[in-house]
Structure formats: structure tokens, C-alpha cells
Design an enzyme around this catalytic site. Sequence first.
Site, mmCIF file in Angstrom:
data_model
loop_
_atom_site.group_PDB
_atom_site.id
_atom_site.type_symbol
_atom_site.label_atom_id
_atom_site.label_comp_id
_atom_site.label_asym_id
_atom_site.label_seq_id
_atom_site.Cartn_x
_atom_site.Cartn_y
_atom_site.Cartn_z
ATOM 1 N N LYS A 55 0.933 -1.188 -0.022
ATOM 2 C CA LYS A 55 -0.095 0.103 0.027
ATOM 3 C C LYS A 55 0.949 1.223 0.033
ATOM 4 O O LYS A 55 1.666 1.452 0.828
ATOM 5 C CB LYS A 55 -1.203 0.099 1.344
ATOM 6 C CG LYS A 55 -1.912 1.072 1.243
ATOM 7 C CD LYS A 55 -3.107 1.043 2.521
ATOM 8 C CE LYS A 55 -1.914 1.577 3.693
ATOM 9 N NZ LYS A 55 -1.967 3.277 3.434
ATOM 10 N N ASP A 76 -3.373 4.567 -2.270
ATOM 11 C CA ASP A 76 -3.971 4.959 -1.226
ATOM 12 C C ASP A 76 -3.980 6.658 -0.935
ATOM 13 O O ASP A 76 -3.348 7.115 -0.110
ATOM 14 C CB ASP A 76 -3.567 4.264 0.238
ATOM 15 C CG ASP A 76 -4.552 4.844 1.439
ATOM 16 O OD1 ASP A 76 -5.651 5.501 1.148
ATOM 17 O OD2 ASP A 76 -4.152 4.693 2.511
ATOM 18 N N LYS A 101 -6.974 8.426 -1.601
ATOM 19 C CA LYS A 101 -8.358 8.855 -0.973
ATOM 20 C C LYS A 101 -8.597 10.397 -1.865
ATOM 21 O O LYS A 101 -8.919 11.454 -1.229
ATOM 22 C CB LYS A 101 -8.288 9.386 0.346
ATOM 23 C CG LYS A 101 -7.668 8.062 1.373
ATOM 24 C CD LYS A 101 -7.718 8.692 2.673
ATOM 25 C CE LYS A 101 -7.283 7.529 3.501
ATOM 26 N NZ LYS A 101 -5.744 7.094 3.326
ATOM 27 N N ASP A 134 -12.920 14.984 -4.890
ATOM 28 C CA ASP A 134 -12.876 16.152 -5.741
ATOM 29 C C ASP A 134 -14.064 16.164 -6.532
ATOM 30 O O ASP A 134 -15.036 15.320 -6.449
ATOM 31 C CB ASP A 134 -11.670 16.249 -6.598
ATOM 32 C CG ASP A 134 -11.295 17.852 -6.733
ATOM 33 O OD1 ASP A 134 -12.015 18.711 -7.161
ATOM 34 O OD2 ASP A 134 -9.902 18.200 -6.625
ATOM 35 N N THR A 188 -10.422 5.309 10.406
ATOM 36 C CA THR A 188 -10.293 4.448 11.986
ATOM 37 C C THR A 188 -9.751 5.266 12.723
ATOM 38 O O THR A 188 -9.830 4.866 14.180
ATOM 39 C CB THR A 188 -9.418 3.105 11.531
ATOM 40 O OG1 THR A 188 -8.135 3.345 10.868
ATOM 41 C CG2 THR A 188 -10.022 2.080 10.691
ATOM 42 N N ARG A 213 2.422 0.084 11.035
ATOM 43 C CA ARG A 213 3.370 0.153 12.006
ATOM 44 C C ARG A 213 3.814 -1.316 12.973
ATOM 45 O O ARG A 213 5.005 -1.514 13.242
ATOM 46 C CB ARG A 213 3.157 1.251 13.183
ATOM 47 C CG ARG A 213 3.626 2.768 12.731
ATOM 48 C CD ARG A 213 2.802 3.580 13.508
ATOM 49 N NE ARG A 213 1.467 3.809 13.193
ATOM 50 C CZ ARG A 213 0.666 4.675 13.511
ATOM 51 N NH1 ARG A 213 1.030 5.838 14.235
ATOM 52 N NH2 ARG A 213 -0.638 4.705 13.123
#
Length: 248
Positions: free
Chosen positions: A42, A69, A71, A74, A134, A226
Site C-alpha cells: 500500500k 491509497d 483518497k 474532488d 479508523t 507500524r
Amino acid sequence: MGVGEVEWKAMANRLMVALDYPDVTGARALIDKLEGIPCYMKVGMQLFYTAGPEFIQELKSRGYSVFVDVKMHDIPNTVKGGAQSLTNLGADMFNVHAAGGSAMMAAAREGAASAVSANAALKMPLIIAVTQLTSTSQEVMNNEIGIAGEVADTVVRYAKLAADAGLDGVVASPQESAAIAEACGPAFCTVTPGIRPAGASLDDQSRVMTPGKAIRQGSHYLVVGRPITASPDPRQAALNIIEEMTLA
């Protein structure tokens, strides 16, 4: 090749490793450590804005499936053009914000389809919509974003909107996967960040779940950053997560 290995590879491809690095140096170092694990990669905004389209092509040349990714959110025509560009890059998945509305989401699909129709070598990517991040708690959604009600209800409403617009799935917390499947059908894809192995730090996430439980709840893809990238042994951390997914 045994059935067990086939199943393991299929589950490994449902793990999306978040390459949240400021430049390609760190990303490449991690990829080298994960060599041979057929996971998704990703690429988020930070790395994409630094490394550019060439890095997506590099990942593709190394055989990885890639989720871009960025996002998009517009006006429909702008998102249509962005979707066309990402499809031309060979992205296997990209996302838009469901909050942009049904016309914008439909335009993303039109842009991707236009690229595929112009180049037979391309395949149609999975296009998914972001419902609620999230990191968004109930309080933030109600009092800062200004959306009343429960987070889960908003997520499902956005998921239905995305499905009606012809998208393939949504990004959502694993806590909402079962409700999305019930509302939109089990084939509607759920990509779930907020995955934390037992005992791991929550960092800035609010709605989290362990890998095994997320799979049992119906998540199609698990986004993990992470817990892998900050681990002293990223390869073993990834293998442990895939094992937990496989045994779910």
C-alpha cells in the site's frame, strides 16, 4: 505445490503492508526484508507525493499487487481523470472518499474503465470508498465532522452508496465488516486498517481489531503498517500476522 501453500499465498495477498515512509529508501529497505512474501503493498500519500508514479511501476515490476491509497475527493470530472491516470499506472486498487457522493464515485469507475478500454494490457482495478477513518471516534464524528448518529450506521450508509455507484468495496474499521457484508453482500470488498496484533500499541487508531478476529468478521484485506514497519524484525512480524490470518 500443496494446498496448504496455495492457501498461505492467498492469505498473504490479503495482507496489505502500508509503506508509510517519507522516501523510497526506507520503503525499499522494508521490501527487501519482505522478499518472497506475496503481500499487497500500500502506497499512501506521503510516499506517492515523494516518489511519484515511477515507484508504483517499480513495485509492479517486482511482482507486487499495489493499493494506491490517495483518497481522491474532488469534483467528478477531476476524480475521473485521476482514476484514469492511476489505472494507466497499473494500480490494482485505489480509493476515493465516499463523502464525495455517488456521482463522484461513479466518475472514478468511468475513468478506470476508460483507461482499460484504451489499453487491452491493463486490468480493471478494484475501486473502493473510504467511509470513516479508523482514527475517527464517535465524539469526533458527531461533534467535529458534524455527522449525527453511530459510526457504524454512517459507515454502512456510505457502503451502500458506494455499492450503488458501482464500486467494489469500502475502507472501514474491521468492527464494521460484518455489518457491511450484511448490507451489501459478502462479495462487497472490505479493506480494513486499524489492525493490531494482541498487545501491540494502538498508536493513533481508535477502532481496532486483531488480525484473526478481523478475518473472522469478514474483512477481505487487512492493512498493517507500524506493527510491521516499526518491528525490529519486520519479516517475522508479517509472517506471524499471516499465520494468525490463516488459522482464523
